[in-house]
Scaffold this motif. Structure first.
Motif, PDB file in Angstrom:
ATOM      1  N   ARG A  76       0.816  -1.209   0.000  1.00 39.18           N
ATOM      2  CA  ARG A  76       0.000   0.000   0.000  1.00 39.18           C
ATOM      3  C   ARG A  76       0.850   1.260   0.000  1.00 39.18           C
ATOM      4  NH1 ARG A  76      -4.892  -1.081   4.128  1.00 39.18           N
ATOM      5  NH2 ARG A  76      -5.182   1.108   3.684  1.00 39.18           N
ATOM      6  N   SER A  77       2.137   1.125   0.133  1.00 34.42           N
ATOM      7  CA  SER A  77       3.024   2.275   0.216  1.00 34.42           C
ATOM      8  C   SER A  77       2.792   3.223  -0.955  1.00 34.42           C
ATOM      9  CB  SER A  77       4.478   1.811   0.225  1.00 34.42           C
ATOM     10  OG  SER A  77       5.333   2.919   0.255  1.00 34.42           O
ATOM     11  N   GLY A  78       2.488   4.472  -0.636  1.00 27.95           N
ATOM     12  CA  GLY A  78       2.258   5.464  -1.671  1.00 27.95           C
ATOM     13  C   GLY A  78       0.863   5.421  -2.250  1.00 27.95           C
ATOM     14  N   LEU A  79       0.054   4.448  -1.812  1.00 27.72           N
ATOM     15  CA  LEU A  79      -1.310   4.332  -2.342  1.00 27.72           C
ATOM     16  C   LEU A  79      -2.358   4.584  -1.265  1.00 27.72           C
ATOM     17  CD1 LEU A  79      -0.786   1.161  -4.555  1.00 27.72           C
ATOM     18  CD2 LEU A  79      -0.866   3.528  -5.306  1.00 27.72           C
ATOM     19  N   ASP A  80      -1.938   4.901  -0.038  1.00 25.76           N
ATOM     20  CA  ASP A  80      -2.876   5.143   1.049  1.00 25.76           C
ATOM     21  C   ASP A  80      -3.451   6.553   1.032  1.00 25.76           C
ATOM     22  OD1 ASP A  80      -3.116   2.742   2.336  1.00 25.76           O
ATOM     23  OD2 ASP A  80      -1.387   3.079   3.619  1.00 25.76           O
ATOM     24  N   GLY A  81      -2.829   7.438   0.313  1.00 27.27           N
ATOM     25  CA  GLY A  81      -3.296   8.822   0.275  1.00 27.27           C
ATOM     26  C   GLY A  81      -4.474   8.987  -0.661  1.00 27.27           C
TER      27      GLY A  81
END
Length: 112
Positions: free
Chosen positions: A5-10
């Motif tokens: 999810r790194s970078g995709l949680d925003g």
């Protein structure tokens, strides 16, 4: 994958989406099928989300997209013509890691 999810949680970024059309289900008048076009700019992301309430399919029409999915250890690179199922167990996010605009057409069954 660790930190998938790194970078995709925003928030979703570099994405333009619009509905193409709706058709009611004859078997269940409380639901419709929605067809939607999503345009993702290079570097654009579709934030991590789940499909427990909204299922369907995604067809990559143009370009390539990398999908980070809860059921896969590695990122999945999709190319034009690939279809992805979005069932109730699906949670995922997308990133356009290419330098070409990507176009996705999605269909979902939703409450009218």
């Amino acid at each position: 994958q660790a930190n998938a999810r790194s970078g995709l949680d925003g928030q979703t970024s570099g994405v333009e989406a619009g509905d193409i059309g709706f058709v009611p289900l004859a078997s269940d008048p409380t639901r419709s099928v929605r067809l939607r076009r999503i345009i993702v700019q290079p570097g654009g992301t579709i934030a991590w989300h789940a499909h427990d309430a909204l299922q369907g399919m995604a067809l990559l029409v143009r370009g390539s997209m990398t999908e980070y999915r809860n059921t896969c250890l590695d990122p999945i690179v999709h190319h034009a013509g690939d279809v992805t199922r979005e069932d109730a167990a699906t949670a995922h996010g997308w990133r356009n890691e290419s330098d070409e605009v990507a176009v996705i057409v999605v269909s979902h069954v939703l409450v009218r």
